[in-house]
Design a protein around this motif. Structure first.
Motif, PDB file in Angstrom:
ATOM      1  N   TYR A  72      26.742  39.548  48.358  1.00  0.00           N
ATOM      2  CA  TYR A  72      25.930  40.418  49.213  1.00  0.00           C
ATOM      3  C   TYR A  72      26.651  41.743  49.475  1.00  0.00           C
ATOM      4  O   TYR A  72      26.102  42.820  49.252  1.00  0.00           O
ATOM      5  N   PHE A  73      27.884  41.648  49.939  1.00  0.00           N
ATOM      6  CA  PHE A  73      28.590  42.881  50.280  1.00  0.00           C
ATOM      7  C   PHE A  73      28.928  43.696  49.039  1.00  0.00           C
ATOM      8  O   PHE A  73      28.896  44.924  49.074  1.00  0.00           O
ATOM      9  N   GLY A  74      29.204  42.996  47.939  1.00  0.00           N
ATOM     10  CA  GLY A  74      29.470  43.704  46.690  1.00  0.00           C
ATOM     11  C   GLY A  74      28.272  44.548  46.286  1.00  0.00           C
ATOM     12  O   GLY A  74      28.406  45.709  45.894  1.00  0.00           O
ATOM     13  N   ALA A  75      27.084  43.960  46.405  1.00  0.00           N
ATOM     14  CA  ALA A  75      25.861  44.690  46.049  1.00  0.00           C
ATOM     15  C   ALA A  75      25.665  45.870  47.002  1.00  0.00           C
ATOM     16  O   ALA A  75      25.291  46.967  46.598  1.00  0.00           O
ATOM     17  N   LEU A  76      25.954  45.633  48.267  1.00  0.00           N
ATOM     18  CA  LEU A  76      25.806  46.691  49.265  1.00  0.00           C
ATOM     19  C   LEU A  76      26.784  47.846  48.980  1.00  0.00           C
ATOM     20  O   LEU A  76      26.500  48.997  49.267  1.00  0.00           O
ATOM     21  N   TYR A  77      27.943  47.504  48.404  1.00  0.00           N
ATOM     22  CA  TYR A  77      28.925  48.530  48.071  1.00  0.00           C
ATOM     23  C   TYR A  77      28.625  49.173  46.724  1.00  0.00           C
ATOM     24  O   TYR A  77      29.392  49.998  46.249  1.00  0.00           O
ATOM     25  N   GLY A  78      27.516  48.727  46.099  1.00  0.00           N
ATOM     26  CA  GLY A  78      27.103  49.360  44.852  1.00  0.00           C
ATOM     27  C   GLY A  78      27.897  48.951  43.629  1.00  0.00           C
ATOM     28  O   GLY A  78      27.987  49.708  42.660  1.00  0.00           O
ATOM     29  N   ILE A  79      28.461  47.751  43.635  1.00  0.00           N
ATOM     30  CA  ILE A  79      29.205  47.290  42.457  1.00  0.00           C
ATOM     31  C   ILE A  79      28.215  46.663  41.470  1.00  0.00           C
ATOM     32  O   ILE A  79      27.425  45.810  41.850  1.00  0.00           O
ATOM     33  N   PRO A  80      28.259  47.101  40.208  1.00  0.00           N
ATOM     34  CA  PRO A  80      27.324  46.541  39.220  1.00  0.00           C
ATOM     35  C   PRO A  80      27.490  45.020  39.114  1.00  0.00           C
ATOM     36  O   PRO A  80      28.593  44.503  39.243  1.00  0.00           O
ATOM     37  N   ARG A  81      26.376  44.338  38.862  1.00  0.00           N
ATOM     38  CA  ARG A  81      26.360  42.881  38.934  1.00  0.00           C
ATOM     39  C   ARG A  81      27.370  42.198  38.022  1.00  0.00           C
ATOM     40  O   ARG A  81      28.049  41.262  38.422  1.00  0.00           O
ATOM     41  N   SER A  82      27.473  42.687  36.779  1.00  0.00           N
ATOM     42  CA  SER A  82      28.366  42.008  35.828  1.00  0.00           C
ATOM     43  C   SER A  82      29.818  42.180  36.264  1.00  0.00           C
ATOM     44  O   SER A  82      30.626  41.253  36.187  1.00  0.00           O
ATOM     45  N   VAL A  83      30.144  43.370  36.733  1.00  0.00           N
ATOM     46  CA  VAL A  83      31.506  43.645  37.201  1.00  0.00           C
ATOM     47  C   VAL A  83      31.799  42.782  38.423  1.00  0.00           C
ATOM     48  O   VAL A  83      32.873  42.182  38.548  1.00  0.00           O
ATOM     49  N   LEU A  84      30.813  42.706  39.295  1.00  0.00           N
ATOM     50  CA  LEU A  84      30.986  41.993  40.563  1.00  0.00           C
ATOM     51  C   LEU A  84      31.331  40.528  40.332  1.00  0.00           C
ATOM     52  O   LEU A  84      32.245  39.979  40.941  1.00  0.00           O
ATOM     53  N   ARG A  85      30.606  39.903  39.418  1.00  0.00           N
ATOM     54  CA  ARG A  85      30.828  38.475  39.186  1.00  0.00           C
ATOM     55  C   ARG A  85      32.260  38.222  38.728  1.00  0.00           C
ATOM     56  O   ARG A  85      32.940  37.330  39.217  1.00  0.00           O
ATOM     57  N   ARG A  86      32.724  39.062  37.807  1.00  0.00           N
ATOM     58  CA  ARG A  86      34.087  38.908  37.297  1.00  0.00           C
ATOM     59  C   ARG A  86      35.106  39.146  38.415  1.00  0.00           C
ATOM     60  O   ARG A  86      36.067  38.418  38.584  1.00  0.00           O
ATOM     61  N   ARG A  87      34.835  40.169  39.194  1.00  0.00           N
ATOM     62  CA  ARG A  87      35.742  40.556  40.269  1.00  0.00           C
ATOM     63  C   ARG A  87      35.868  39.432  41.310  1.00  0.00           C
ATOM     64  O   ARG A  87      36.962  39.150  41.805  1.00  0.00           O
ATOM     65  N   ILE A  88      34.748  38.815  41.628  1.00  0.00           N
ATOM     66  CA  ILE A  88      34.788  37.733  42.625  1.00  0.00           C
ATOM     67  C   ILE A  88      35.622  36.563  42.084  1.00  0.00           C
ATOM     68  O   ILE A  88      36.447  36.000  42.805  1.00  0.00           O
ATOM     69  N   ASP A  89      35.432  36.234  40.796  1.00  0.00           N
ATOM     70  CA  ASP A  89      36.245  35.165  40.196  1.00  0.00           C
ATOM     71  C   ASP A  89      37.728  35.480  40.325  1.00  0.00           C
ATOM     72  O   ASP A  89      38.535  34.646  40.715  1.00  0.00           O
ATOM     73  N   GLU A  90      38.071  36.722  39.971  1.00  0.00           N
ATOM     74  CA  GLU A  90      39.468  37.177  40.033  1.00  0.00           C
ATOM     75  C   GLU A  90      40.046  37.002  41.427  1.00  0.00           C
ATOM     76  O   GLU A  90      41.134  36.460  41.614  1.00  0.00           O
ATOM     77  N   LEU A  91      39.285  37.492  42.413  1.00  0.00           N
ATOM     78  CA  LEU A  91      39.788  37.487  43.792  1.00  0.00           C
ATOM     79  C   LEU A  91      39.887  36.062  44.344  1.00  0.00           C
ATOM     80  O   LEU A  91      40.814  35.730  45.072  1.00  0.00           O
ATOM     81  N   MET A  92      38.918  35.230  43.959  1.00  0.00           N
ATOM     82  CA  MET A  92      38.950  33.832  44.397  1.00  0.00           C
ATOM     83  C   MET A  92      40.235  33.176  43.897  1.00  0.00           C
ATOM     84  O   MET A  92      40.849  32.372  44.591  1.00  0.00           O
ATOM     85  N   LYS A  93      40.619  33.538  42.672  1.00  0.00           N
ATOM     86  CA  LYS A  93      41.825  32.959  42.097  1.00  0.00           C
ATOM     87  C   LYS A  93      43.060  33.554  42.780  1.00  0.00           C
ATOM     88  O   LYS A  93      43.966  32.828  43.191  1.00  0.00           O
ATOM     89  N   LEU A  94      43.066  34.868  42.925  1.00  0.00           N
ATOM     90  CA  LEU A  94      44.219  35.558  43.510  1.00  0.00           C
ATOM     91  C   LEU A  94      44.536  35.012  44.907  1.00  0.00           C
ATOM     92  O   LEU A  94      45.694  34.787  45.247  1.00  0.00           O
ATOM     93  N   LEU A  95      43.522  34.794  45.705  1.00  0.00           N
ATOM     94  CA  LEU A  95      43.732  34.354  47.085  1.00  0.00           C
ATOM     95  C   LEU A  95      43.645  32.833  47.219  1.00  0.00           C
ATOM     96  O   LEU A  95      43.600  32.293  48.323  1.00  0.00           O
ATOM     97  N   GLU A  96      43.595  32.169  46.068  1.00  0.00           N
ATOM     98  CA  GLU A  96      43.543  30.700  46.018  1.00  0.00           C
ATOM     99  C   GLU A  96      42.359  30.140  46.804  1.00  0.00           C
ATOM    100  O   GLU A  96      42.439  29.057  47.368  1.00  0.00           O
ATOM    101  N   LEU A  97      41.284  30.900  46.830  1.00  0.00           N
ATOM    102  CA  LEU A  97      40.084  30.400  47.513  1.00  0.00           C
ATOM    103  C   LEU A  97      39.401  29.336  46.652  1.00  0.00           C
ATOM    104  O   LEU A  97      38.772  28.422  47.161  1.00  0.00           O
ATOM    105  N   ASP A  98      39.545  29.473  45.328  1.00  0.00           N
ATOM    106  CA  ASP A  98      38.912  28.490  44.452  1.00  0.00           C
ATOM    107  C   ASP A  98      39.512  27.107  44.670  1.00  0.00           C
ATOM    108  O   ASP A  98      38.807  26.113  44.721  1.00  0.00           O
ATOM    109  N   LYS A  99      40.836  27.077  44.844  1.00  0.00           N
ATOM    110  CA  LYS A  99      41.499  25.786  45.079  1.00  0.00           C
ATOM    111  C   LYS A  99      40.994  25.118  46.352  1.00  0.00           C
ATOM    112  O   LYS A  99      40.958  23.913  46.463  1.00  0.00           O
ATOM    113  N   LEU A 100      40.656  25.970  47.351  1.00  0.00           N
ATOM    114  CA  LEU A 100      40.209  25.427  48.633  1.00  0.00           C
ATOM    115  C   LEU A 100      38.712  25.093  48.616  1.00  0.00           C
ATOM    116  O   LEU A 100      38.145  24.706  49.625  1.00  0.00           O
TER     117      LEU A 100
END
Ligand SMILES: Nc1ncnc2c1ncn2[C@@H]1O[C@H](COP(=O)(O)OP(=O)(O)OP(=O)(O)O)[C@@H](O)[C@H]1O
Ligand SMILES: [Mg+2]
Lengths: 269, 328
Positions: free
Chosen positions: B114-142
């Motif tokens: 939601y916020f990514g779209a509001l910030y105007g990040i293109p959808r394909s970029v956004l999906r990749r970016r969220i995966d990256e950040l989830m991994k970086l902050l170990e949110l995926d593990k949780l």
């Protein structure tokens, strides 16, 4: 930052919320029927359905199904515009929304669209079957027109809703209390359950100022089939559009003034 | 390249109304910032360190274009926060509170989308970016991706907050107490990510009232108190700025509390007196140069017929600096 992106974001937001609360979706589907049953039940204690046909010129069941559906579409838009800032403030999301490089006016226009589209589809399960039952094949045509007009009526309300939202939020205090007063007032003045031509004169004047009330009148006239005069419909829809356009600059000024006030006072986290 | 953040003489007053009786209310002015100036460069973490109500959040909000200053100027990469707010908004990542700020009925991923779209990040970029950040902050593990935000622990909320701040990969990060109330693993994760980001060139403004944290995260610290910056520098520089730098702590067996005055006479510095858990008297001498008084202390205590059990010299901590400047 384009309109499409905001619309996409809001659609995702509404969908995610709706899918998670299937009961809400279910209630929305039943809503026109529940309201119609309720109104007719209460109405029958005061007068017969025949009397209703004589006074209003429309069968009560299609009248109230269509009216409930119109109300749901139109007030849905107003509610989305009214409540989202309050909701965001409550959730602590408001600073992140405001800190996004989004045009505030576009944002408020996009805000109600996703839910409106969903609500319009509810017409397929309420307006359509009832109209077919009462008017046969011609009912399909009328149902489609009703759904389109409901969408149109909802859209022309957006700018006035922005005016009111901005003004209320600027006035400050416990905004939701004022909203609880204004909302039912708007509902009555729209004339969905009580056709405008039966209202007292002052109420009629106030009602005139609401863009969607003209759309509602057009729908009622179509159902009553008082005249087959197409000009009349164009005038009504034209007035609705003109009013909506008239409110647009006031609405955007009002929203921007509200944001300005927020920025001066500080947005609570 | 323009400096990441430049604040010049920023003033902010809040006007509140205090009710007196039924209708009468009195205007009350709170001076949250009283002429604050500082700079943040790319590639450094600058700590804004101060007690509750010092004005940290106010400063962050002004830089984030969420609050209009009454006076002074703030530039973010050369753009004025008041007149060019949208340019500023494109350049900052923001975290204001770790416990709020997302929609409870949405999952972490949906919130970020939601916020990514509001910030105007293109959808394909956004999906990749969220995966990256989830991994970086170990949110995926949780398992944060598919769980509703309202079910999150505070640690997960904070990580998601940092993830949102990083969504558009902004050159500047404003983090307001990003580790407040977190357990050590989550706090450590956030600190290490922040330091790594700064190493890769981001400018970070990091507010906290935790001295220990400021010392390990920040390259430079701005001490803020009652709306004013009272000291500035690296943790080491700040420590060297306080006059009474070291504390000599002497543990004494058989000390008579009434002899404090006599010790003060013999040494020339009045100690504070405490009792440690083993029952020793604990004499604390605040001195500039411990080597000049050590002899006197040892001799003085011997003269009183007492015995020194242990002796320790404490280096100043950032806390001392903080207390020193906060009390001025
Ligand atoms: N919206 C507001 N209206 C009135 N006063 C405010 C408002 N926001 C903050 N203040 C006051 O301004 C001063 C600075 O507040 P600020 O939130 O910037 O402090 P802080 O350093 O972030 O403190 P904390 O460590 O508690 O978060 C405080 O005295 C606070 O009470
Ligand atoms: Mg704060």
């Amino acid at each position: 930052m384009g309109f499409i992106e905001i619309l996409y974001a809001e659609t995702r937001f509404v969908w995610a919320g709706l899918l998670r609360r299937k009961s809400a979706l279910f209630t929305a589907l039943l809503y026109p029927y529940i309201l119609t049953a309720f109104v007719i039940l209460v109405g029958s204690t005061m007068g017969s359905p025949q009397l209703f046909v004589v006074r209003v010129g429309i069968e009560p069941v299609p009248f109230f199904i269509v009216s409930s559906f119109m109300l749901m579409s139109i007030m849905g838009v107003v509610d989305d515009i009214f409540w989202k800032p309050l909701f965001d403030e409550f959730m602590g999301t408001l600073p992140y929304v405001i800190a996004s490089p989004v045009d505030r006016v576009l944002y408020f226009v996009a805000l109600p669209l996703p839910r409106l589209i969903i609500v319009l589809f509810i017409g397929l399960s309420s307006v359509l079957p009832v109209m077919i039952m009462y008017y046969g094949v011609a009912g399909v045509y009328e149902a489609v027109v009703v759904m389109l007009l409901a969408g149109f009526g909802a859209l022309v309300f957006a700018t006035l809703a922005m005016c009111i939202t901005g003004a209320l939020y600027i006035a400050g205090g416990e905004t939701w209390r004022s909203l609880n007063v204004i909302r039912p007032l708007l509902m009555v003045l729209l004339g969905v359950f009580y056709p405008r031509w039966l209202m007292p004169l002052t109420a009629q004047y106030l009602s005139w100022a609401l863009p969607p009330s003209h759309v509602v009148e057009a729908v009622h006239r179509m159902l009553a089939e008082t005249t087959g005069n197409a000009v009349q419909y164009f005038v009504l829809l034209g007035v609705a559009t003109a009013l909506a356009i008239l409110y647009a600059p006031i609405g955007s000024t009002s929203i921007r003034a509200w944001e300005r006030k927020k920025l001066r006072e500080g947005i609570s986290v | 390249m323009a400096k990441a953040i430049v604040a010049k003489n920023v003033v902010k007053r809040y006007i509140t109304r205090v009710r007196k009786g039924l209708v009468r209310s009195v205007k009350k002015i709170i001076e949250a910032l009283r002429g604050v100036s500082f700079e943040v460069r790319h590639g450094e973490v600058v700590g804004l360190l101060g007690p509750n109500g010092a004005g940290k959040t106010t400063a962050v909000k002004i830089i984030a274009t969420l609050l209009l200053p009454d006076d002074g100027e703030v530039y973010v990469e050369g753009f004025d926060v008041v007149r060019e707010a949208n340019e500023v908004r494109k350049r900052i990542g923001l975290l204001l509170s770790v416990e709020k700020g997302f929609y409870g009925k949405l999952t972490g991923r949906e919130n970020l989308e939601y916020f990514g779209a509001l910030y105007g990040i293109p959808r394909s970029v956004l999906r990749r970016r969220i995966d990256e950040l989830m991994k970086l902050l170990e949110l995926d593990k949780l398992g944060a991706s598919s769980r509703l935000y309202e079910e999150y622990s505070l640690g997960m909320k904070a990580r998601l907050g940092l993830a949102r701040a990083l969504l558009k990969d902004p050159p500047i990060l404003l983090l307001d107490e990003p580790t407040l109330g977190l357990d050590p693993p989550s706090a450590r994760k956030i600190r290490s990510v922040v330091k790594e980001l700064a190493r890769n060139g981001k400018a970070v403004l990091y507010t906290t009232h935790n001295m220990f944290e400021a010392e390990i995260v920040c390259d430079r610290i701005l001490l803020i108190n009652r709306g004013k910056i009272v000291a500035e520098g690296s943790p080491e520089e700040l420590k060297s700025k306080i006059p009474q730098m070291r504390t000599v702590v002497v543990y004494v067996r058989g000390f008579n509390p009434n002899d404090v005055e006599r010790v003060a006479e013999l040494v020339g510095v009045k100690p504070s007196l405490g009792i440690d858990e083993e029952g020793f008297a604990m004499l604390k001498f605040q001195v500039r140069k411990p080597e000049e008084v050590l002899n006197d202390i040892v001799k003085g205590i011997a003269k009183l017929g007492c015995e020194i059990a242990r002796l320790r010299i404490e280096e100043p901590t950032l806390e001392d600096v903080f207390l020193y400047f906060a009390s001025r």
